[in-house]
Every structure is written in C-alpha cells, then in structure tokens.
Design a protein around this motif. Sequence first.
Motif, PDB file in Angstrom:
ATOM      1  N   UNK A  69     -12.806  10.294  -1.832  1.00 13.35           N
ATOM      2  CA  UNK A  69     -12.358   9.857  -0.505  1.00 13.35           C
ATOM      3  C   UNK A  69     -11.213   8.852  -0.622  1.00 13.35           C
ATOM      4  N   UNK A  70     -10.517   8.585   0.466  1.00 12.80           N
ATOM      5  CA  UNK A  70      -9.415   7.605   0.444  1.00 12.80           C
ATOM      6  C   UNK A  70      -9.916   6.208   0.077  1.00 12.80           C
ATOM      7  N   UNK A  71      -9.023   5.308  -0.313  1.00 15.66           N
ATOM      8  CA  UNK A  71      -9.447   3.961  -0.710  1.00 15.66           C
ATOM      9  C   UNK A  71     -10.019   3.193   0.478  1.00 15.66           C
ATOM     10  N   UNK A  72     -11.092   2.447   0.280  1.00 13.58           N
ATOM     11  CA  UNK A  72     -11.610   1.612   1.362  1.00 13.58           C
ATOM     12  C   UNK A  72     -10.592   0.529   1.712  1.00 13.58           C
ATOM     13  N   UNK A  73     -10.565   0.070   2.946  1.00 13.95           N
ATOM     14  CA  UNK A  73      -9.638  -1.013   3.301  1.00 13.95           C
ATOM     15  C   UNK A  73     -10.019  -2.291   2.566  1.00 13.95           C
ATOM     16  N   UNK A  74      -9.040  -3.151   2.234  1.00 11.86           N
ATOM     17  CA  UNK A  74      -9.366  -4.412   1.564  1.00 11.86           C
ATOM     18  C   UNK A  74     -10.265  -5.276   2.438  1.00 11.86           C
ATOM     19  N   UNK A  75     -11.111  -6.100   1.846  1.00 16.23           N
ATOM     20  CA  UNK A  75     -11.924  -7.033   2.641  1.00 16.23           C
ATOM     21  C   UNK A  75     -11.038  -7.917   3.503  1.00 16.23           C
ATOM     22  N   UNK A  76     -11.565  -8.328   4.638  1.00 17.54           N
ATOM     23  CA  UNK A  76     -10.770  -9.115   5.595  1.00 17.54           C
ATOM     24  C   UNK A  76     -10.349 -10.469   5.035  1.00 17.54           C
ATOM     25  N   UNK A  77     -11.034 -10.940   3.985  1.00 15.43           N
ATOM     26  CA  UNK A  77     -10.677 -12.235   3.411  1.00 15.43           C
ATOM     27  C   UNK A  77      -9.362 -12.203   2.627  1.00 15.43           C
ATOM     28  N   UNK A  78      -8.836 -11.023   2.362  1.00  9.04           N
ATOM     29  CA  UNK A  78      -7.589 -10.904   1.613  1.00  9.04           C
ATOM     30  C   UNK A  78      -6.402 -11.200   2.528  1.00  9.04           C
ATOM     31  N   UNK A  79      -5.493 -12.043   2.064  1.00 10.58           N
ATOM     32  CA  UNK A  79      -4.319 -12.358   2.872  1.00 10.58           C
ATOM     33  C   UNK A  79      -3.379 -11.162   2.854  1.00 10.58           C
ATOM     34  N   UNK A  80      -2.836 -10.837   4.016  1.00  9.07           N
ATOM     35  CA  UNK A  80      -1.913  -9.711   4.120  1.00  9.07           C
ATOM     36  C   UNK A  80      -0.789 -10.081   5.078  1.00  9.07           C
ATOM     37  N   UNK A  81       0.228  -9.250   5.097  1.00  7.80           N
ATOM     38  CA  UNK A  81       1.314  -9.460   6.050  1.00  7.80           C
ATOM     39  C   UNK A  81       2.338 -10.484   5.620  1.00  7.80           C
ATOM     40  N   UNK A  82       2.355 -10.851   4.343  1.00 12.63           N
ATOM     41  CA  UNK A  82       3.369 -11.800   3.880  1.00 12.63           C
ATOM     42  C   UNK A  82       4.712 -11.102   3.752  1.00 12.63           C
ATOM     43  N   UNK A  83       5.721 -11.699   4.328  1.00 12.09           N
ATOM     44  CA  UNK A  83       7.060 -11.125   4.252  1.00 12.09           C
ATOM     45  C   UNK A  83       8.063 -12.233   3.955  1.00 12.09           C
ATOM     46  N   UNK A  84       9.251 -11.807   3.520  1.00 14.76           N
ATOM     47  CA  UNK A  84      10.322 -12.770   3.295  1.00 14.76           C
ATOM     48  C   UNK A  84      10.161 -13.530   1.989  1.00 14.76           C
ATOM     49  N   UNK A  85      11.011 -14.509   1.787  1.00 14.62           N
ATOM     50  CA  UNK A  85      11.008 -15.301   0.567  1.00 14.62           C
ATOM     51  C   UNK A  85       9.751 -16.148   0.471  1.00 14.62           C
ATOM     52  N   UNK A  86       9.313 -16.357  -0.755  1.00 20.65           N
ATOM     53  CA  UNK A  86       8.190 -17.274  -0.968  1.00 20.65           C
ATOM     54  C   UNK A  86       8.661 -18.713  -0.815  1.00 20.65           C
ATOM     55  N   UNK A  87       7.716 -19.569  -0.427  1.00 22.14           N
ATOM     56  CA  UNK A  87       7.894 -21.015  -0.372  1.00 22.14           C
ATOM     57  C   UNK A  87       8.958 -21.471   0.622  1.00 22.14           C
ATOM     58  N   UNK A  88       9.145 -20.671   1.691  1.00 25.31           N
ATOM     59  CA  UNK A  88       9.807 -21.222   2.856  1.00 25.31           C
ATOM     60  C   UNK A  88       8.792 -22.093   3.583  1.00 25.31           C
ATOM     61  N   UNK A  89       9.231 -22.904   4.504  1.00 19.19           N
ATOM     62  CA  UNK A  89       8.301 -23.773   5.227  1.00 19.19           C
ATOM     63  C   UNK A  89       7.267 -22.962   5.995  1.00 19.19           C
ATOM     64  N   UNK A  90       7.707 -21.876   6.649  1.00 21.01           N
ATOM     65  CA  UNK A  90       6.766 -21.067   7.424  1.00 21.01           C
ATOM     66  C   UNK A  90       5.748 -20.391   6.529  1.00 21.01           C
ATOM     67  N   UNK A  91       6.216 -19.806   5.427  1.00 19.76           N
ATOM     68  CA  UNK A  91       5.289 -19.085   4.557  1.00 19.76           C
ATOM     69  C   UNK A  91       4.340 -20.047   3.844  1.00 19.76           C
TER      70      UNK A  91
END
Length: 435
Positions: A118-140
Amino acid sequence: MADAASRLTALAQDLLGVPLPVRIRAWDGSEAGPPGAPVLVVRHRRALRRLLWKPGELGLARAWVAGELDADGDLYALLARIAALLWERGGDQRPVRPVRDPRLRAAARELVRLGGPWPPPPPPTEEIRGRTGRTHTRRRDRQAVSHHYDVGNDFYALVLGPSMVYSCACFTEGATLEQAQRAKLDLVCRKLALKEGDRLLDVGCGWGSMALHAAREYGATVVGVTLSTEQAAYARKRIAEEGLADRIEIRVQDYRDVRDGPYDAISSIGMAEHVGTERYQEYADDLYALLRPGGRLLNHQIARRPERDESAYRLDPFIDAYVFPDGELAPLGRTTSALERAGFEVRDTEALREHYALTLRHWVARLEAHWPEAVRLTSPGRARVWRLYMAAAALAFERHQIGVNQILAVRTGPDGHSGLPLRPRVWNETPADGS
C-alpha cells in the motif's frame, strides 16, 4: 504472516550482513532473536511500509513516533545495541553498508510481502512540515522555536523539574537535579564575574531561570530575550512572583534585533545550536558589539565531533523533523574561531559532556515516571519523541559522539585589559551557596 518475527530477523540479517543483536516481537505475537537481548517491538506492519518508502532513520523515527515501534524494557539497552550495529562497528560512526549481492532483491521482495504494497502512511502530526525559503531567517527561526518550545509549559515543568532549566546541569557526587542546575547557573554567574548593578543580556532566556538567579543572587539587571511566547509568559510570571520585575525584563525578540547595548555580560546557554552555520559569524559579531570593553560572554553550547570532510556533514533527519528544526551542531574549534574572528579573546573552555548525559537521564526518568500525565499534556507522539530523543542523546554524550562546552570569552579594552584574574578558574572556589 505466520512467525513474522523470524522473517523480520532473517531479513534484517540479510540486509546488514551481521547477526541481529536484539530480539524482535512482531504484531502477530511471535518473537525471534538472541535470548535475553533487548526487545524491539514491531506493533504494526505499517512500520515496514514506512521503511520501504523512507529507508533509514526518518522511516524508523516515524514508526516510533506513531507507536508502531516500541521497546520492551530498558530503552537505553535497546538503543545501545542498535547504535553499535549501525553506527559504531569498527569505530566507524557512519551506517554500515548493506550486503550488496543478489540477496538484496530477495530481501526487498520479502519486505514488501511483510509490510504490504500500500502507499506510505502519512507522517505523524508531530513532524514539522511546510518549511520554505532560506534557513535561519527571522520568520523561519520563529517557526522552529515555536515547534520545539511552545508545546506547553506544564509539559516542560514535568520533564525539567522545578528549576525549569533546559540545558546541561553541573553535578557533584550525590547531587539532585535541582542542586546540579543551581550549580550550573551559579557557575555561569561566577565566570561572568557578575556584581551588583551589572547589565546582563541572557540570549535565549528560556523560562527565566538564569535571569532570576543572576538578579536574585548577584544583584544584576537582566534583559532576557526569547522567540517563544510561552516561555516569555512563564518567565514574566515567575519574575513577578519573586518581586524582581524592577530588575528583569523579558522580551519576545530575536537576538539580532537587540540594540540597547552596551552590556557588562552576556550569557548564551543552549541557544547557539539554533543559530545555524551560515549565521554563526553574524551571531558572534552581534554579541561582541553588544558588550562594553572588558565585558564577558559565556557561551554554553553542544558540539559535534568534526568530520574528516566537513562537506559531508548532514543534519540528523529525526532531530530536524521532530526535535530541533533547522538546528545545527558545530565542532568546538569552529565556534572558538568565529568568536575570535569577531574580536573576542577566548580565555577558558570547559567540557561538561558527562554532566549532560546525567542530566538527560534525569529528564528521561522524570518523563517515564509521569508518562500518563505527559501524554495528556501533549500527545502520545510528542511524548514518544521526547523519550527517544533524550535517551538517544544521553547515549551520544556518554559515548563521546557529541559534547557540550562552556566558552568564556572577553571583549578586551583598547589597552588589551581583560579584567580577568591572573589565576585561572577562581570561579570554582566560591559558590554562592557556600558549599
């Protein structure tokens, strides 16, 4: 699916090329492996599908957080056996290479049969997702800090104890966790030579413990900065209850936006791990600029061992996804070099590696002793993240895979005056509690 444990054991041995040093208990109740060895429980075949779609540490982590993998008995013993198998054979800390022969294809087919197509199960909700852009900006950085720290002050109080100090303690024989955390805070204050009226900037102030100790025991005026709104609210409440609001200000503020120097001293305890390699020189430069000539910095930071080829360094996938998003560990030498390039004179470095292992074991014991409450305050997955992370980290410190160091640095005056005593480490002689 009869006798899934034996099939899993044979499969693992084919892939790794060595006998499996742990027992496996499978979802069908079967067991296989060395008698008396630590037991890895595979509660659901879904764990195998995670490994099929995401081989390696992240697949294992997702299965653990989801409750599909577990330990029966001593978690440290299980992790030690797995670490010895995967990362420490022959002194090499990299994962072993799977056996490269026709057995691999047969093993892959067996894994598909056991785990299902079967297809892969979705990651547990505790996993951070949706990170975009450069690392270590103030927003990120705000997002990353919120993921780790804004999970409930009551949960942290349960794990950390009344001190609410989330960094390595300093133990003496027979000391409790609370005594060891007080000793660490006092050691920092003495290294900084704090005295009545000094201005202290506490970068990454957490729940206010360092600020409170410096103001209450040494008469310092403290500004603490954090990106966590929950930490700030908790710290302000503690400060008000102790009647120290006239001496301590807590800000929800990025350290890069502090502009009201100069300060007599800066403490940065367990914060620099969030800065990131690409921002580390900026961090050192900013703290240097905030100090008066003769001012001191105490940088308390986890360090990794350097790679022979530093370009090969990669973030730990479990830590990055579940614990400290975008967190990066630097070797001690890189940290001291950045401080020196900023203009600091590095005067003392003290390794506290074994102390952090003890600290983590205390935190794990507190979490396990209050497990139902920890689950209620957060989620089963979040509690499992913390148990695995802290136990694995304790072993990593014990085995010298990572370390932690306090670096004392000074911004010398124009004449080179440091203000430090001729005799080194006099701060170890006069603890505030008289012990």
